[in-house]
Design a protein around this motif. Structure first.
Motif, PDB file in Angstrom:
ATOM      1  N   LEU A   1     -50.073  -4.111  98.564  1.00 16.64           N
ATOM      2  CA  LEU A   1     -48.836  -4.644  99.164  1.00 16.64           C
ATOM      3  C   LEU A   1     -47.696  -3.623  99.091  1.00 16.64           C
ATOM      4  O   LEU A   1     -46.619  -3.851  99.630  1.00 16.64           O
ATOM      5  CB  LEU A   1     -48.417  -5.936  98.443  1.00 16.64           C
ATOM      6  CG  LEU A   1     -49.277  -7.163  98.714  1.00 16.64           C
ATOM      7  CD1 LEU A   1     -48.918  -8.298  97.757  1.00 16.64           C
ATOM      8  CD2 LEU A   1     -49.111  -7.630 100.160  1.00 16.64           C
ATOM      9  N   GLY A   2     -47.910  -2.539  98.360  1.00 13.15           N
ATOM     10  CA  GLY A   2     -46.893  -1.475  98.328  1.00 13.15           C
ATOM     11  C   GLY A   2     -45.903  -1.576  97.179  1.00 13.15           C
ATOM     12  O   GLY A   2     -44.776  -1.086  97.282  1.00 13.15           O
ATOM     13  N   ILE A   3     -46.328  -2.158  96.046  1.00 13.52           N
ATOM     14  CA  ILE A   3     -45.390  -2.297  94.920  1.00 13.52           C
ATOM     15  C   ILE A   3     -44.887  -0.939  94.430  1.00 13.52           C
ATOM     16  O   ILE A   3     -43.731  -0.800  94.035  1.00 13.52           O
ATOM     17  CB  ILE A   3     -46.035  -3.105  93.761  1.00 13.52           C
ATOM     18  CG1 ILE A   3     -44.957  -3.446  92.734  1.00 13.52           C
ATOM     19  CG2 ILE A   3     -47.205  -2.359  93.103  1.00 13.52           C
ATOM     20  CD1 ILE A   3     -45.383  -4.430  91.669  1.00 13.52           C
ATOM     21  N   VAL A   4     -45.761   0.074  94.490  1.00  8.75           N
ATOM     22  CA  VAL A   4     -45.370   1.389  93.966  1.00  8.75           C
ATOM     23  C   VAL A   4     -44.268   1.992  94.832  1.00  8.75           C
ATOM     24  O   VAL A   4     -43.268   2.507  94.328  1.00  8.75           O
ATOM     25  CB  VAL A   4     -46.608   2.315  93.867  1.00  8.75           C
ATOM     26  CG1 VAL A   4     -46.202   3.752  93.576  1.00  8.75           C
ATOM     27  CG2 VAL A   4     -47.552   1.782  92.791  1.00  8.75           C
ATOM     28  N   ASP A   5     -44.415   1.879  96.150  1.00  6.03           N
ATOM     29  CA  ASP A   5     -43.393   2.401  97.064  1.00  6.03           C
ATOM     30  C   ASP A   5     -42.047   1.700  96.796  1.00  6.03           C
ATOM     31  O   ASP A   5     -40.999   2.340  96.725  1.00  6.03           O
ATOM     32  CB  ASP A   5     -43.824   2.171  98.527  1.00  6.03           C
ATOM     33  CG  ASP A   5     -45.254   2.619  98.772  1.00  6.03           C
ATOM     34  OD1 ASP A   5     -45.473   3.514  99.594  1.00  6.03           O
ATOM     35  OD2 ASP A   5     -46.173   2.089  98.106  1.00  6.03           O
ATOM     36  N   THR A   6     -42.125   0.350  96.644  1.00  3.16           N
ATOM     37  CA  THR A   6     -40.886  -0.414  96.437  1.00  3.16           C
ATOM     38  C   THR A   6     -40.200  -0.016  95.133  1.00  3.16           C
ATOM     39  O   THR A   6     -38.988   0.220  95.107  1.00  3.16           O
ATOM     40  CB  THR A   6     -41.215  -1.936  96.391  1.00  3.16           C
ATOM     41  OG1 THR A   6     -41.884  -2.258  97.602  1.00  3.16           O
ATOM     42  CG2 THR A   6     -39.979  -2.779  96.247  1.00  3.16           C
ATOM     43  N   PHE A   7     -40.969   0.078  94.050  1.00  3.72           N
ATOM     44  CA  PHE A   7     -40.366   0.433  92.758  1.00  3.72           C
ATOM     45  C   PHE A   7     -39.776   1.843  92.827  1.00  3.72           C
ATOM     46  O   PHE A   7     -38.691   2.094  92.325  1.00  3.72           O
ATOM     47  CB  PHE A   7     -41.412   0.346  91.624  1.00  3.72           C
ATOM     48  CG  PHE A   7     -41.490  -1.026  90.978  1.00  3.72           C
ATOM     49  CD1 PHE A   7     -41.626  -2.172  91.743  1.00  3.72           C
ATOM     50  CD2 PHE A   7     -41.424  -1.168  89.595  1.00  3.72           C
ATOM     51  CE1 PHE A   7     -41.706  -3.433  91.164  1.00  3.72           C
ATOM     52  CE2 PHE A   7     -41.498  -2.429  88.994  1.00  3.72           C
ATOM     53  CZ  PHE A   7     -41.636  -3.549  89.774  1.00  3.72           C
ATOM     54  N   GLU A   8     -40.521   2.757  93.450  1.00  2.00           N
ATOM     55  CA  GLU A   8     -40.039   4.151  93.493  1.00  2.00           C
ATOM     56  C   GLU A   8     -38.776   4.274  94.348  1.00  2.00           C
ATOM     57  O   GLU A   8     -37.875   5.050  94.025  1.00  2.00           O
ATOM     58  CB  GLU A   8     -41.162   5.096  93.962  1.00  2.00           C
ATOM     59  CG  GLU A   8     -42.172   5.270  92.833  1.00  2.00           C
ATOM     60  CD  GLU A   8     -43.355   6.171  93.152  1.00  2.00           C
ATOM     61  OE1 GLU A   8     -43.570   6.475  94.349  1.00  2.00           O
ATOM     62  OE2 GLU A   8     -44.062   6.551  92.187  1.00  2.00           O
ATOM     63  N   GLU A   9     -38.694   3.461  95.412  1.00  2.00           N
ATOM     64  CA  GLU A   9     -37.465   3.468  96.225  1.00  2.00           C
ATOM     65  C   GLU A   9     -36.256   3.082  95.379  1.00  2.00           C
ATOM     66  O   GLU A   9     -35.122   3.450  95.673  1.00  2.00           O
ATOM     67  CB  GLU A   9     -37.580   2.475  97.392  1.00  2.00           C
ATOM     68  CG  GLU A   9     -38.317   3.038  98.589  1.00  2.00           C
ATOM     69  CD  GLU A   9     -38.885   1.927  99.486  1.00  2.00           C
ATOM     70  OE1 GLU A   9     -38.357   0.794  99.452  1.00  2.00           O
ATOM     71  OE2 GLU A   9     -39.871   2.211 100.204  1.00  2.00           O
ATOM     72  N   HIS A  10     -36.502   2.295  94.323  1.00  2.00           N
ATOM     73  CA  HIS A  10     -35.408   1.874  93.439  1.00  2.00           C
ATOM     74  C   HIS A  10     -35.316   2.764  92.192  1.00  2.00           C
ATOM     75  O   HIS A  10     -34.667   2.396  91.214  1.00  2.00           O
ATOM     76  CB  HIS A  10     -35.577   0.404  93.038  1.00  2.00           C
ATOM     77  CG  HIS A  10     -35.282  -0.533  94.172  1.00  2.00           C
ATOM     78  ND1 HIS A  10     -36.184  -0.822  95.167  1.00  2.00           N
ATOM     79  CD2 HIS A  10     -34.151  -1.196  94.487  1.00  2.00           C
ATOM     80  CE1 HIS A  10     -35.624  -1.638  96.037  1.00  2.00           C
ATOM     81  NE2 HIS A  10     -34.394  -1.886  95.649  1.00  2.00           N
TER      82      HIS A  10
END
Ligand code: AMP
Ligand code: GLY
Length: 409
Positions: free
Chosen positions: A73-82
């Motif tokens: 679902l892309g949790i890593v992308d979301t966390f890294e964006e933050h």
């Protein structure tokens, strides 16, 4: 450091247990966790926004993702964006597990030996293809399908029915829109998990997973009901071929600009002296993690921070040379239907990881098919098997079922 582990199985309990041993860790929580992880946060593992809010609010220093769903679902992308540190591959890299067509194309493009296959988006084309194929034949739905998307068909009739279930009855919903037909490989399986840091591969020790529910390796496939590490040693020839595969994967990840960080689980089938890649998972395996982490002597937080900073070296991975084995207690009926909320009274002084349990106060109940992983570490598989069986016999759990031959065959 404050750590958040995501997931609720035996793998996550083992990660939680190992990470908590690091002197760097000041607090650790698991979301949603299980009856074995004592600091749980009630957020589902696929609730990406809820997990992000929690990590921001509680100033989490490192999030460790157990299962595949949040990765896909892309949790890593979301966390890294933050700006948050998180251990696991990004959404693009997670497709190596999330789409079988994606991972098979990667293998073919980079000359990684795998079973011959074709992908089909139309029922009619797949039906046509099976009429001239050899049996057994492996049918795979493209998507995650909760790990149940692989069907081995012995006859043409079975293959026809399987395609009907996938295309017409939508057994796997849209995850079955694409189907892979694959040659059946007859050999022995081994799981090789690797840390990956910026596309560079650092193999862990091997593990052997017991997938069949019945003693003597009979009956239905499960998520894994026993495991030990290391797996029996490979011949020099097989080892050399596996090394070649790992190099090809490394080159492939790099040439395709993957930016892969996390764990790559390489599922191998060894046919005579030739290893083939059956599948990739982009996370720790379950139950492999329950036997690998007790053997890992190095600090897991250090390893994960080395991955984060791209400074990992093979020498950072130190292993106990002894063997670690687990037998998993399951709910009677698993992998089909089974009762839940059955009381579990565990009075055992050895190492046990919880798989599918929930705790309310001091009361523990079963909530999953796999319930508890009993673990032993030592030098003699026969003795360890006997110890595990003795310990499990004393467990008070009405729906208890387990294989007594883990490590013996
Ligand atoms: P996978 O989800 O791809 O790991 O498949 C689940 C299980 O199905 C594997 O662990 C194997 O036991 C079996 N399997 C998958 N592909 C093949 C194949 N081509 N030949 C034989 N067995 C297979
Ligand atoms: N042990 C198989 C898996 O983790 O997918």
């Amino acid at each position: 450091m404050k750590i958040l582990v995501i997931g609720s199985g035996g793998r996550e309990h083992a990660l939680y247990w190992k990470l908590a041993q690091s002197p760097k860790v000041t607090s650790i929580v698991c979301a949603p966790g299980n009856g074995g992880t004592d600091n749980n946060v009630d957020i589902a593992s696929d609730d990406i926004q809820g997990l992000l809010n929690y990590a921001i609010e509680h100033k989490i220093d490192l999030t460790v993702v157990g299962p595949e769903d949040p990765l896909c679902l892309g949790i890593v992308d979301t966390f890294e964006e933050h700006g948050l540190a998180i251990f696991g591959p990004n959404k693009h890299a997670a497709q190596l597990e999330g789409s079988k067509d994606f991972s098979k194309s990667f293998m073919v493009r980079h000359n990684i030996p795998t079973a011959e296959y074709n992908a089909y988006t139309h029922h009619y084309d797949a039906l046509n293809a099976i009429s001239s194929m050899k049996f057994p034949l492996v049918i795979k739905a493209d998507g995650l399908c909760k790990g149940k998307g692989v069907i081995i068909c012995e006859t043409h009739e079975e293959a026809k029915n399987t395609l009907y279930e996938i295309y017409v009855n939508k057994q796997f919903g849209s995850e079955g829109n694409k189907v892979i037909l694959e040659t059946f490989l007859d050999g022995y399986e081994t799981s090789l998990l690797c840390f990956v840091s910026n596309n560079r591969i650092f193999p862990m020790e091997t593990a052997r997973d017991y997938k069949k529910i019945g003693e003597g390796d009979t009956g239905e496939n499960t998520g894994g009901v026993g495991c030990y590490s290391p797996a029996p040693a490979f011949s020099n020839k097989v080892q050399a071929n596996i090394d070649k595969i790992l190099t090809s994967i490394e080159v492939g990840l790099s040439n395709d600009d993957f930016d892969f960080n996390g764990v790559l689980y390489v599922g191998l089938m060894i046919v005579e002296d030739t290893p083939y890649v059956l599948e990739f998972n982009t996370r720790f395996g379950d139950p492999e993690t329950e036997v690998l982490l007790p053997r890992l002597q190095s600090d897991l937080v250090d390893i994960m921070m080395h991955v984060e900073n791209d400074t990992l070296q093979q020498s950072h991975l130190q292993w106990d040379p002894r063997t670690c084995i687990t037998t998993i207690v399951v709910s009677k009926g698993y992998p089909r239907g089974f009762d839940k909320n059955i009381s579990v009274v565990l009075e055992d002084n050895g190492l046990v990881f919880h798989n599918g349990t929930q705790r309310t106060g001091s009361k523990v109940v079963s909530v999953g098919g796999r319930v508890l992983s009993f673990v032993e570490i030592g030098d003699n598989l026969v003795e360890m098997n006997a110890k595990l069986n003795n310990r499990i016999e004393k467990l008070e759990f009405e729906n208890k079922a387990y294989r007594r031959d883990i490590g013996l065959i």
